[in-house]
Write a protein that holds these residues in place. Sequence first.
Motif, PDB file in Angstrom:
ATOM      1  N   LEU A   1      -4.984   2.404  -1.964  1.00 56.53           N
ATOM      2  CA  LEU A   1      -4.187   1.180  -1.816  1.00 56.53           C
ATOM      3  C   LEU A   1      -3.895   0.882  -0.355  1.00 56.53           C
ATOM      4  O   LEU A   1      -4.171  -0.219   0.144  1.00 56.53           O
ATOM      5  CB  LEU A   1      -2.887   1.346  -2.605  1.00 56.53           C
ATOM      6  CG  LEU A   1      -1.738   0.371  -2.343  1.00 56.53           C
ATOM      7  CD1 LEU A   1      -2.112  -1.029  -2.793  1.00 56.53           C
ATOM      8  CD2 LEU A   1      -0.465   0.842  -3.044  1.00 56.53           C
ATOM      9  N   ILE A   2      -3.349   1.863   0.354  1.00 52.73           N
ATOM     10  CA  ILE A   2      -2.948   1.642   1.741  1.00 52.73           C
ATOM     11  C   ILE A   2      -4.157   1.465   2.641  1.00 52.73           C
ATOM     12  O   ILE A   2      -4.182   0.599   3.522  1.00 52.73           O
ATOM     13  CB  ILE A   2      -2.044   2.798   2.220  1.00 52.73           C
ATOM     14  CG1 ILE A   2      -0.724   2.776   1.444  1.00 52.73           C
ATOM     15  CG2 ILE A   2      -1.784   2.705   3.727  1.00 52.73           C
ATOM     16  CD1 ILE A   2       0.181   3.967   1.714  1.00 52.73           C
ATOM     17  N   ASP A   3      -5.192   2.258   2.407  1.00 49.69           N
ATOM     18  CA  ASP A   3      -6.403   2.150   3.220  1.00 49.69           C
ATOM     19  C   ASP A   3      -7.039   0.770   3.055  1.00 49.69           C
ATOM     20  O   ASP A   3      -7.479   0.151   4.037  1.00 49.69           O
ATOM     21  CB  ASP A   3      -7.397   3.242   2.811  1.00 49.69           C
ATOM     22  CG  ASP A   3      -8.556   3.355   3.779  1.00 49.69           C
ATOM     23  OD1 ASP A   3      -8.363   3.911   4.870  1.00 49.69           O
ATOM     24  OD2 ASP A   3      -9.663   2.880   3.443  1.00 49.69           O
ATOM     25  N   ASP A   4      -7.081   0.249   1.831  1.00 52.93           N
ATOM     26  CA  ASP A   4      -7.628  -1.090   1.596  1.00 52.93           C
ATOM     27  C   ASP A   4      -6.815  -2.146   2.337  1.00 52.93           C
ATOM     28  O   ASP A   4      -7.369  -3.036   2.994  1.00 52.93           O
ATOM     29  CB  ASP A   4      -7.604  -1.419   0.099  1.00 52.93           C
ATOM     30  CG  ASP A   4      -8.772  -0.814  -0.659  1.00 52.93           C
ATOM     31  OD1 ASP A   4      -9.666  -0.231  -0.022  1.00 52.93           O
ATOM     32  OD2 ASP A   4      -8.785  -0.928  -1.898  1.00 52.93           O
ATOM     33  N   LEU A   5      -5.497  -2.067   2.248  1.00 48.70           N
ATOM     34  CA  LEU A   5      -4.645  -3.069   2.880  1.00 48.70           C
ATOM     35  C   LEU A   5      -4.810  -3.074   4.394  1.00 48.70           C
ATOM     36  O   LEU A   5      -4.954  -4.124   5.020  1.00 48.70           O
ATOM     37  CB  LEU A   5      -3.183  -2.814   2.525  1.00 48.70           C
ATOM     38  CG  LEU A   5      -2.769  -3.040   1.071  1.00 48.70           C
ATOM     39  CD1 LEU A   5      -1.339  -2.572   0.850  1.00 48.70           C
ATOM     40  CD2 LEU A   5      -2.918  -4.502   0.678  1.00 48.70           C
ATOM     41  N   VAL A   6      -4.789  -1.880   4.969  1.00 46.68           N
ATOM     42  CA  VAL A   6      -4.816  -1.759   6.430  1.00 46.68           C
ATOM     43  C   VAL A   6      -6.171  -2.154   7.003  1.00 46.68           C
ATOM     44  O   VAL A   6      -6.247  -2.779   8.074  1.00 46.68           O
ATOM     45  CB  VAL A   6      -4.441  -0.318   6.836  1.00 46.68           C
ATOM     46  CG1 VAL A   6      -4.699  -0.073   8.310  1.00 46.68           C
ATOM     47  CG2 VAL A   6      -2.986  -0.048   6.500  1.00 46.68           C
ATOM     48  N   ASN A   7      -7.251  -1.829   6.302  1.00 46.34           N
ATOM     49  CA  ASN A   7      -8.588  -2.098   6.827  1.00 46.34           C
ATOM     50  C   ASN A   7      -9.141  -3.458   6.433  1.00 46.34           C
ATOM     51  O   ASN A   7      -9.897  -4.069   7.188  1.00 46.34           O
ATOM     52  CB  ASN A   7      -9.564  -1.009   6.372  1.00 46.34           C
ATOM     53  CG  ASN A   7      -9.284   0.318   7.043  1.00 46.34           C
ATOM     54  OD1 ASN A   7      -9.176   0.383   8.247  1.00 46.34           O
ATOM     55  ND2 ASN A   7      -9.151   1.369   6.256  1.00 46.34           N
ATOM     56  N   LEU A   8      -8.800  -3.906   5.226  1.00 49.29           N
ATOM     57  CA  LEU A   8      -9.375  -5.144   4.721  1.00 49.29           C
ATOM     58  C   LEU A   8      -8.426  -6.321   4.829  1.00 49.29           C
ATOM     59  O   LEU A   8      -8.855  -7.472   4.800  1.00 49.29           O
ATOM     60  CB  LEU A   8      -9.794  -4.968   3.252  1.00 49.29           C
ATOM     61  CG  LEU A   8     -10.700  -3.781   2.921  1.00 49.29           C
ATOM     62  CD1 LEU A   8     -11.015  -3.746   1.435  1.00 49.29           C
ATOM     63  CD2 LEU A   8     -11.982  -3.843   3.743  1.00 49.29           C
ATOM     64  N   GLY A   9      -7.117  -6.049   4.923  1.00 49.05           N
ATOM     65  CA  GLY A   9      -6.160  -7.130   4.819  1.00 49.05           C
ATOM     66  C   GLY A   9      -6.245  -7.734   3.423  1.00 49.05           C
ATOM     67  O   GLY A   9      -6.871  -7.180   2.524  1.00 49.05           O
ATOM     68  N   THR A  10      -5.628  -8.875   3.209  1.00 47.87           N
ATOM     69  CA  THR A  10      -5.766  -9.541   1.914  1.00 47.87           C
ATOM     70  C   THR A  10      -5.461 -11.019   2.071  1.00 47.87           C
ATOM     71  O   THR A  10      -4.615 -11.418   2.877  1.00 47.87           O
ATOM     72  CB  THR A  10      -4.837  -8.909   0.852  1.00 47.87           C
ATOM     73  OG1 THR A  10      -5.142  -9.444  -0.424  1.00 47.87           O
ATOM     74  CG2 THR A  10      -3.363  -9.148   1.169  1.00 47.87           C
ATOM     75  N   LYS A  11      -6.190 -11.824   1.298  1.00 45.89           N
ATOM     76  CA  LYS A  11      -5.965 -13.266   1.280  1.00 45.89           C
ATOM     77  C   LYS A  11      -5.370 -13.706  -0.051  1.00 45.89           C
ATOM     78  O   LYS A  11      -5.098 -14.888  -0.252  1.00 45.89           O
ATOM     79  CB  LYS A  11      -7.288 -14.011   1.517  1.00 45.89           C
ATOM     80  CG  LYS A  11      -7.974 -13.665   2.825  1.00 45.89           C
ATOM     81  CD  LYS A  11      -7.119 -14.030   4.035  1.00 45.89           C
ATOM     82  CE  LYS A  11      -7.841 -13.701   5.344  1.00 45.89           C
ATOM     83  NZ  LYS A  11      -6.979 -13.919   6.519  1.00 45.89           N
ATOM     84  N   GLU A  12      -5.209 -12.755  -0.983  1.00 43.20           N
ATOM     85  CA  GLU A  12      -4.639 -13.022  -2.295  1.00 43.20           C
ATOM     86  C   GLU A  12      -3.834 -11.800  -2.712  1.00 43.20           C
ATOM     87  O   GLU A  12      -4.019 -10.719  -2.146  1.00 43.20           O
ATOM     88  CB  GLU A  12      -5.755 -13.276  -3.312  1.00 43.20           C
ATOM     89  CG  GLU A  12      -6.673 -12.070  -3.502  1.00 43.20           C
ATOM     90  CD  GLU A  12      -7.824 -12.355  -4.448  1.00 43.20           C
ATOM     91  OE1 GLU A  12      -8.120 -13.537  -4.675  1.00 43.20           O
ATOM     92  OE2 GLU A  12      -8.410 -11.400  -4.952  1.00 43.20           O
TER      93      GLU A  12
END
Length: 624
Positions: free
Chosen positions: A413-424
């Motif tokens: 979860l955290i790795d995805d948020l920090v590396n990918l960001g999110t638009k939704e």
Amino acid sequence: MSTYGKKYEVIVVGAGHAGCEAALASARMGCRTLLLNLSLDAIAQMSCNPAIGGLAKGHLVREIDALGGEMGRNIDATGIQFRTLNIKKGPAVRASRAQADRQLYAARMKKVVEDQSLLDLKQGSVIRLLISGSRVAGVETREGILFEADTVVLTTGTFMRGLIHVGLRNYPGGRAGEPPSEGLSDHLRSLGLQVGRLKTGTPARLDRRSIDFSRLEPQFGDAIPSPFSFETERIDRPQLPCHITFTNSRTHEIIRGGLDRSPLYSGVIEGVGPRYCPSIEDKVVRFPEKDQHQIFLEPEGLTSAEVYPNGVSTSLPPDIQLAFLRTIAGLEKVEIMRPGYAIEYDFVDPIQLQLSLETKEVGNLYHAGQINGTSGYEEAAAQGLVAGMNAALRVRGREPLIIGRDQGYVGVLIDDLVNLGTKEPYRMFTSRAEYRLLLREDNADQRLTELGYRAGLVTEERWERYVAKLHQISRGRERLRAVRVAPSDRDAADRLGLGELKNGVSLEELLRRPEISIEDLLFLDDTLTALGMKVREQLEIGTKYEGYIQRQVDQVERFRRTETMAISPDFDYDGISGLSAEVREKLKRVRPLTLGQASRIPGVTPAAIAILAVLLRRGQVEPV
């Protein structure tokens, strides 16, 4: 303006699921903590569905519990239906879900917060942060009170510039009946943080007395409920059924006829909504070929008259809501107690965070929950726990807790948020994890309890019980290998359906057979019987899936050799001629701390990673 006469080590802003976990974690780790909320009557509210867990989300709750968090214990004490999902599938994708008594859930969590030593709970609306140099130094409330602190954790939920939409009418609100937080998101922009806009929604709440349950299909929980917390021995609360019904072509016709009054389709709503949890308007428009959509009617509590119709989230006008609901079987005479609505709110792009959830722009400032663009109570609580732990570790001058993708869904979860960001709005799925067979619900304690103990959150008493469990698992493995069925033991062979044995066979070898469970072997060894059901479950999964598990462990080890190659935060990407301008820009924006983190940034090519790997090896960079 006045300064409160007490300095805190950690201040947590917002007392939702993220904020409660963050504040409890820091206080339990010995830090003087303040938890500020807009209203002391709205602690740990279940703003949307009255349930905890589900696919992948149940994994998060088990991990929160393994690290020493509260969510698992809270739902065990207040749940009114427990179900294990995907029970016929493999252990990696089985998941726990529980309906909660909504009022009891919030009331119990509030009491836990109020009873926690070193933790103050106060009412206040934060409008700006106090900054000293490049670090946060406290907060200022709307009432003009300054609270000083070494670290601050923001868990603002949907409250920053919250705007509620019901049909073409809208009004400010953090959720129905509560005011928004004004001023804070503008202040965060002034500090250099990128602020965006998201949207989520909720269905109408129905009066159970107006529902004809005789026309609905009941859905019962498990006969023997399985707790979320490794500390809960059994669930002994009264249990209620849910019920299932469906929309139909008449329902969809009414919804399509009301789209001109929908804020979603008239351009009134600007924020991006959750792709994986669409409103009923979205479903009808995006899937015109479907003539029905399933609805789960979920009770909101043992004594509450409200029912949550999961599957028909909407922001249509109340008259359209009532009209389409009354076309559904069992709801022909339904009464709405609260209309459904959509809500827009500000969030901060999580690509501006470090893996510890500390912001890159402002030192000692942590973000957790929907401020990071996530959806769901479980995702919020997991982030809150990590942010609270890391704020406490910062106060103590210790290294942050970083959970790897191979250690937990929390890490994914955290790795995805920090590396990918999110638009939704980001939602956790099992498909997001590369190492699903290692990240099972049943072994969350074996993956994470030691981390929680080393950080200072897991108590000595719990640690001793965990170590005793590991000893039992080890003892069980020894017995499985040592105890054998001899060819002469016809009684055992017949009971197990083995036929004639030419050679002796160990219990471990027998357990590898798909048709034999560990329960089938108990008559052969009293030691296994005495170990307890949860220990036996670990022995069975470990034995039956041993080859697959080992293969995934090998994959993790190979990946780690590259993953852990450290990159300095000040690495000069502009000085590398082999990188394209686009790749350099992305690397400078994220500032990855490891080669593995760099490899997961969208647009950073394998060729670029290979170049970086060569340069880092030449520099003799040590693994982190």
